[in-house]
Design a protein around this motif. Structure first.
Motif, PDB file in Angstrom:
ATOM      1  N   ALA A  20      -1.695 -25.268  35.685  1.00  8.93           N
ATOM      2  CA  ALA A  20      -0.824 -26.226  34.135  1.00  8.93           C
ATOM      3  C   ALA A  20      -1.292 -27.648  35.132  1.00  8.93           C
ATOM      4  CB  ALA A  20       0.551 -26.368  34.879  1.00  8.93           C
ATOM      5  N   TYR A  21      -1.554 -29.047  34.478  1.00 12.57           N
ATOM      6  CA  TYR A  21      -2.705 -29.967  34.230  1.00 12.57           C
ATOM      7  C   TYR A  21      -1.065 -31.002  34.603  1.00 12.57           C
ATOM      8  CZ  TYR A  21      -6.563 -27.693  34.473  1.00 12.57           C
ATOM      9  OH  TYR A  21      -7.281 -26.820  34.653  1.00 12.57           O
ATOM     10  N   VAL A  22      -0.671 -32.190  34.929  1.00 12.50           N
ATOM     11  CA  VAL A  22       0.106 -33.190  35.050  1.00 12.50           C
ATOM     12  C   VAL A  22      -1.047 -34.539  35.200  1.00 12.50           C
ATOM     13  CG1 VAL A  22       1.523 -34.857  36.548  1.00 12.50           C
ATOM     14  CG2 VAL A  22       1.730 -31.623  36.876  1.00 12.50           C
ATOM     15  N   HIS A  23      -0.432 -35.042  33.414  1.00 12.40           N
ATOM     16  CA  HIS A  23      -1.073 -36.506  33.489  1.00 12.40           C
ATOM     17  C   HIS A  23      -0.967 -37.139  33.442  1.00 12.40           C
ATOM     18  CE1 HIS A  23      -2.873 -32.500  30.808  1.00 12.40           C
ATOM     19  NE2 HIS A  23      -4.266 -33.275  31.125  1.00 12.40           N
ATOM     20  N   TYR A  24      -1.186 -38.709  33.447  1.00 13.76           N
ATOM     21  CA  TYR A  24      -0.609 -39.939  34.104  1.00 13.76           C
ATOM     22  C   TYR A  24      -1.506 -40.699  32.894  1.00 13.76           C
ATOM     23  CZ  TYR A  24       1.079 -44.641  36.038  1.00 13.76           C
ATOM     24  OH  TYR A  24       1.461 -44.956  35.793  1.00 13.76           O
ATOM     25  N   ASN A  74       6.233 -42.328  33.976  1.00 10.37           N
ATOM     26  CA  ASN A  74       6.341 -40.975  32.963  1.00 10.37           C
ATOM     27  C   ASN A  74       4.964 -40.191  32.965  1.00 10.37           C
ATOM     28  OD1 ASN A  74       8.698 -41.885  31.387  1.00 10.37           O
ATOM     29  ND2 ASN A  74       7.641 -43.199  31.029  1.00 10.37           N
ATOM     30  N   MET A  75       5.183 -39.173  33.097  1.00 10.70           N
ATOM     31  CA  MET A  75       3.939 -38.348  33.068  1.00 10.70           C
ATOM     32  C   MET A  75       3.920 -36.909  32.393  1.00 10.70           C
ATOM     33  SD  MET A  75       3.405 -37.916  36.815  1.00 10.70           S
ATOM     34  CE  MET A  75       3.648 -39.072  37.757  1.00 10.70           C
ATOM     35  N   THR A  76       3.386 -36.124  31.376  1.00 10.12           N
ATOM     36  CA  THR A  76       3.090 -34.960  31.104  1.00 10.12           C
ATOM     37  C   THR A  76       2.456 -33.764  31.735  1.00 10.12           C
ATOM     38  OG1 THR A  76       0.986 -35.534  29.850  1.00 10.12           O
ATOM     39  CG2 THR A  76       3.216 -36.423  28.606  1.00 10.12           C
ATOM     40  N   SER A  77       2.956 -32.818  31.105  1.00  8.62           N
ATOM     41  CA  SER A  77       2.286 -31.287  32.185  1.00  8.62           C
ATOM     42  C   SER A  77       1.665 -30.785  31.103  1.00  8.62           C
ATOM     43  CB  SER A  77       3.350 -30.587  32.592  1.00  8.62           C
ATOM     44  OG  SER A  77       4.553 -30.361  32.440  1.00  8.62           O
ATOM     45  N   THR A  78       0.925 -30.293  30.527  1.00  9.05           N
ATOM     46  CA  THR A  78       0.731 -28.980  29.924  1.00  9.05           C
ATOM     47  C   THR A  78       0.416 -27.721  30.773  1.00  9.05           C
ATOM     48  OG1 THR A  78      -1.493 -29.736  29.781  1.00  9.05           O
ATOM     49  CG2 THR A  78      -0.546 -30.276  28.372  1.00  9.05           C
ATOM     50  N   ALA A  79       0.369 -26.655  30.387  1.00  8.25           N
ATOM     51  CA  ALA A  79      -0.105 -25.227  30.726  1.00  8.25           C
ATOM     52  C   ALA A  79      -0.585 -24.189  29.260  1.00  8.25           C
ATOM     53  CB  ALA A  79       0.920 -24.749  31.284  1.00  8.25           C
ATOM     54  N   CYS A 101       5.549 -30.334  28.670  1.00  6.98           N
ATOM     55  CA  CYS A 101       6.831 -31.197  28.961  1.00  6.98           C
ATOM     56  C   CYS A 101       6.488 -32.175  29.403  1.00  6.98           C
ATOM     57  CB  CYS A 101       6.883 -30.806  30.821  1.00  6.98           C
ATOM     58  SG  CYS A 101       7.392 -28.911  30.363  1.00  6.98           S
ATOM     59  N   ASN A 102       7.161 -33.204  28.704  1.00  6.32           N
ATOM     60  CA  ASN A 102       7.340 -34.339  29.463  1.00  6.32           C
ATOM     61  C   ASN A 102       8.348 -35.374  30.430  1.00  6.32           C
ATOM     62  OD1 ASN A 102       5.491 -36.111  26.991  1.00  6.32           O
ATOM     63  ND2 ASN A 102       7.956 -35.690  25.482  1.00  6.32           N
ATOM     64  N   ILE A 103       7.801 -35.898  31.172  1.00  4.69           N
ATOM     65  CA  ILE A 103       8.239 -36.000  32.638  1.00  4.69           C
ATOM     66  C   ILE A 103       8.507 -37.442  32.873  1.00  4.69           C
ATOM     67  CG2 ILE A 103       8.478 -35.760  35.151  1.00  4.69           C
ATOM     68  CD1 ILE A 103       6.126 -33.436  34.477  1.00  4.69           C
ATOM     69  N   SER A 104       9.720 -38.408  33.421  1.00  4.94           N
ATOM     70  CA  SER A 104      10.229 -39.339  33.846  1.00  4.94           C
ATOM     71  C   SER A 104      10.516 -38.805  34.901  1.00  4.94           C
ATOM     72  CB  SER A 104      11.232 -39.162  32.617  1.00  4.94           C
ATOM     73  OG  SER A 104      10.444 -40.137  31.366  1.00  4.94           O
ATOM     74  N   PHE A 105       9.850 -39.876  36.175  1.00  2.00           N
ATOM     75  CA  PHE A 105      10.493 -40.486  37.986  1.00  2.00           C
ATOM     76  C   PHE A 105      11.086 -41.278  37.522  1.00  2.00           C
ATOM     77  CE2 PHE A 105       6.396 -37.370  38.051  1.00  2.00           C
ATOM     78  CZ  PHE A 105       6.845 -36.573  38.672  1.00  2.00           C
ATOM     79  N   PHE A 106      12.117 -41.411  37.280  1.00  2.00           N
ATOM     80  CA  PHE A 106      13.415 -42.133  37.629  1.00  2.00           C
ATOM     81  C   PHE A 106      13.295 -43.546  39.187  1.00  2.00           C
ATOM     82  CE2 PHE A 106      14.596 -40.559  33.943  1.00  2.00           C
ATOM     83  CZ  PHE A 106      14.520 -41.886  33.445  1.00  2.00           C
ATOM     84  N   ILE A 107      12.766 -44.474  39.359  1.00  4.39           N
ATOM     85  CA  ILE A 107      12.230 -44.869  40.686  1.00  4.39           C
ATOM     86  C   ILE A 107      13.880 -45.130  41.733  1.00  4.39           C
ATOM     87  CG2 ILE A 107      11.488 -46.054  42.417  1.00  4.39           C
ATOM     88  CD1 ILE A 107       8.990 -46.574  40.149  1.00  4.39           C
TER      89      ILE A 107
END
Length: 122
Positions: A20-24, A74-79, A101-107
């Protein structure tokens, strides 16, 4: 990292090793190895895996500081999981399961929210 793979279909799905790949912001910042497994019909499996985040790629993005200041990354992951669907242990069809997946990290709250969509192509 804990990954849950859920199979809502009536056939089992056996897939091969994948990544899987995580993109920013359109840059790959992590590669996540996913070991091949059998997901039973109407079942789910949990697996643990490791992620090596390429922090230098994120930090070098010109939008990184603005995202940190806004309070979220905000990042996305694809697999893509390539394998076979088995119905009644008799019929076998090649299949590929796609997930995004849309992933949000809230600092400030140190929390994560993710929303995923998936589809299977027979």
């Amino acid at each position: 990292m804990l990954i849950t793979i859920e199979n809502r279909n009536y056939g089992s799905f056996k897939y091969k090793n994948s990544t899987a790949y995580v993109h920013y912001r359109n840059s790959v910042v992590a590669e996540v190895p996913i070991e091949g497994e059998l997901v039973p019909a109407r079942g789910k499996i949990n697996m643990t895996t490791s992620v090596d985040l390429k922090a230098e790629t994120m930090i070098s993005n010109p939008n990184f500081m603005a995202d940190v200041t806004s309070g979220s990354l905000n990042m996305t992951s694809t697999a893509s999981l390539h394998g076979k669907v088995s119905l009644l242990k008799i019929f076998k069809f090649p299949a590929t399961a796609f997930s995004m997946c849309n992933i949000s990290f809230f600092i400030l709250t140190k929390s994560i929210d993710s929303k995923c969509t998936s589809k299977i192509k027979l």
